[in-house]
Design an enzyme around this catalytic site. Structure first.
Site, short mmCIF file in Angstrom:
data_model
loop_
_atom_site.label_atom_id
_atom_site.label_comp_id
_atom_site.label_asym_id
_atom_site.label_seq_id
_atom_site.Cartn_x
_atom_site.Cartn_y
_atom_site.Cartn_z
N SER A 218 -32.29 106.70 53.46
CA SER A 218 -31.49 105.65 52.83
C SER A 218 -30.73 104.86 53.89
O SER A 218 -31.32 104.24 54.75
CB SER A 218 -30.56 106.27 51.78
N ASP B 53 -30.68 97.70 51.94
CA ASP B 53 -30.69 98.82 52.88
C ASP B 53 -32.13 99.19 53.23
O ASP B 53 -33.07 98.64 52.65
CB ASP B 53 -29.89 100.01 52.32
N ASP C 26 -34.36 101.49 52.64
CA ASP C 26 -35.34 101.84 51.60
C ASP C 26 -35.24 100.93 50.39
O ASP C 26 -35.87 101.16 49.36
CB ASP C 26 -35.23 103.31 51.19
N ASP D 77 -33.23 100.22 47.99
CA ASP D 77 -32.79 100.57 46.64
C ASP D 77 -31.37 100.08 46.38
O ASP D 77 -30.89 100.16 45.25
CB ASP D 77 -32.93 102.08 46.36
#
Length: 560
Positions: A142, A299, A301, A303
């Site tokens: 993340s 960010d 990833d 999400d």
């Protein structure tokens, strides 16, 4: 014990060229050996996350293979398609870990659908559902710094793995020797045997279509003239976010050049988290230079999405996750009512640590706003309950204060692709009527009150960190605070007592104060931190901020 394990690794063929030199470099350092080998990374509902390196307490191909074998053992008991979807982001060794996970699954006779390019969390959740998979694996850490990577496991519904399933997987992992317990064939052999296949364009296109179908005012953006600066923060957002924005008519997009392409070292933002100013700094400089209406960052990833909005004086102001959650809820409700697309008995969902201002907005529009535990899987669980009852169309929006948003049931995790689309559509709409996001936010505050929501974190690194965090929470339960900064505690809620909360157990304490303010304490599920969430309400921002500062000061001796 840990020295024996260290020697075993030292003598093994570790394959990854980085691992052996690292082990040799710490040969005379007992503390470093202990830190890597005294414990193993624990697999929970968030999967694994840790520093890259050698050892059982690090992220490396051996720990990934061991974890994947645990997932494989669980999948083999599930029937169904015996298929697992895999994606990965721009983190260091991301492709290596994804490839090895696919190889372990194939060695167990399990089918794999793996992306042929790095793709975000929501795309993994979508592929898991699209191919009717038993599970999904996302290789990501993340928003953590570059030295981290992780392994997130998903269930067949595209939601993060349930507690029960994660416990079974963890039990299997503990029975699997980290160096030789996982079954393994080469990636090439898995492909040749037809067990490993790439995600097709049909799945990718279906994901984009599902996102774009959630536009509130289709066609609006083509004529609104929105000027955007965007940063994928060297992660996965570039392709999906720009594809969707272009499809909906937003073409004046300036990409932050230093953060455009995948780069797991994150050299321009050591902490690639859109919640913090440093990550958005390059984008803000560019926004001022080109006069953008909006600056957007996702960010690694993709999400979560953060923004800075242009103010009337030409400066840019960061918008918090709580503020954006409220703005989007307000925009979706008003827009769908105007367009006649609001379902009967609409449902929105937010986490218990998010702002009560959303309750006021939902009430205004006649929307049922459900509260869940922290973690987007609980929002996904609410969507699943609606789906099971044949009422999934009632779900209109879900959010949590840490910049996670979702509109629509096509995935079961937060999605910065749809978040970016809706934020840009909202900005375009307000621009088209001579207003702005900033102006609408001020109108909301004027109508419902000046709420302030802030989060502070106390870090506890190292092997002793988890023990220290546990003792803090135990101390708060053994000696409950009677007041914070002279404000009496009117009600204390302990989420380890589901009979009182009506929700599953969670290590969260909420203190409601006599003046309506709120203090929430919870240890992070993915990082060695105890987080404190403050909600204050004042006649203006200064008053709300002053109370927050006093409450935060009162928390310091308790959490130090």
């Amino acid at each position: 014990m840990y020295l024996d394990e260290y020697k075993r690794w030292l003598e093994a063929d570790l394959q990854d060229c980085d691992l052996k030199p690292e082990l040799l470099s710490i040969a005379d350092n007992d503390n470093e050996i202990k830190e890597r080998f005294a414990v193993a990374l624990k697999f929970g509902t968030a999967g694994l996350r840790g520093t890259l390196g050698a050892g059982t307490n690090r992220m490396n191909i051996w720990v990934v293979r061991q974890a994947t074998q645990g997932v494989a053992d669980w999948v083999l008991t599930q029937g169904g398609n015996q298929t697992v979807a895999i994606s990965y982001d721009s983190r260091l060794k991301g492709w290596n870990f994804a490839r090895d996970a696919a190889s372990v699954l194939a060695a167990n006779g399990i089918n794999v659908r793996i992306y042929d390019e790095l793709m975000p969390v929501p795309a993994l959740s979508f592929a898991t559902r699209y191919y009717n998979c038993n599970a999904g694996i996302m290789i990501t850490a993340s928003h953590n710094p570059a030295k981290y990577n992780g392994f997130k496991a998903y269930g067949p519904d595209g939601c993060q793995m349930t507690d029960d399933a994660a416990a079974i997987v963890y039990d299997s992992i503990q029975k699997t020797d980290v160096l030789n317990g996982a079954k393994f064939i080469s990636f090439a052999e898995g492909v040749e045997r037809g067990l490993i296949k790439f995600v097709g364009d049909d799945c990718k296109d279906a994901f984009y279509e599902a996102v774009e179908a959630r536009q509130v005012r289709p066609g609006l953006c083509k004529t609104a003239g929105l000027k955007l600066v965007y940063s994928p923060l060297n992660g996965t957002g570039l392709v999906p976010v720009t594809r969707v924005l272009n499809d909906m008519g937003i073409t004046d997009i300036t990409i932050v050049p230093e953060q455009e392409y995948p780069n797991g070292y994150f050299t321009t933002c050591p902490y690639p988290n859109p919640e913090i100013f440093e990550a958005l700094q390059k984008g803000l400089e560019l926004a001022k230079e080109v006069g953008a209406d909006l600056m957007l960052a996702t960010d690694p990833d993709a999400d979560r999405v953060g923004i800075a909005m242009k103010c009337p004086d030409g400066t840019y102001e960061l918008v918090s996750g709580n503020e954006m959650g409220v703005l989007l809820l307000d925009y979706i409700c008003a827009g769908r009512i105007e367009k006649g697309t609001m379902p009967e008995k609409p449902v929105a969902v937010m986490s218990i640590v998010s702002t009560p201002l959303a309750d006021k907005v939902a009430e205004h529009y006649g929307v049922e706003l459900r509260h869940t535990l922290t973690g987007f899987k609980w929002i996904g669980d609410q969507i699943a309950q609606l789906e099971a009852a044949g009422e999934v169309d009632r779900f209109i929006f879900g959010f949590e204060e840490s910049y996670g948003y979702l509109a629509g049931p096509y995935v079961r995790d937060k999605d910065a692709v749809i978040g970016s689309m809706l934020i840009c559509e909202m900005a375009a709409y307000y621009r088209s009527i001579g207003s702005s996001i900033k102006q609408r936010l001020e109108e909301i505050y004027a109508e419902y009150g000046r709420y302030l929501n802030k989060v502070d974190s106390f870090e506890f690194p190292g092997l002793s960190g988890m023990d220290k965090m546990a003792s803090i929470m135990e101390g708060l339960r053994a000696n409950p605070p009677k007041d914070f900064a002279g404000k009496a505690v009117a009600k204390a809620i302990d989420y380890l007592k589901p009979e009182e909360t009506g929700l599953p157990k969670a290590n969260v304490l909420i203190y409601e104060l006599e003046d309506g303010a709120k203090v929430i304490v919870r240890p992070s599920g993915t990082e060695p931190k105890v987080k404190t969430y403050f909600t204050t309400l004042g006649k203006d921002l200064a008053e709300a901020q002053a109370e927050k500062d006093a409450l935060a000061e009162a928390c310091k001796p308790i959490l130090s």
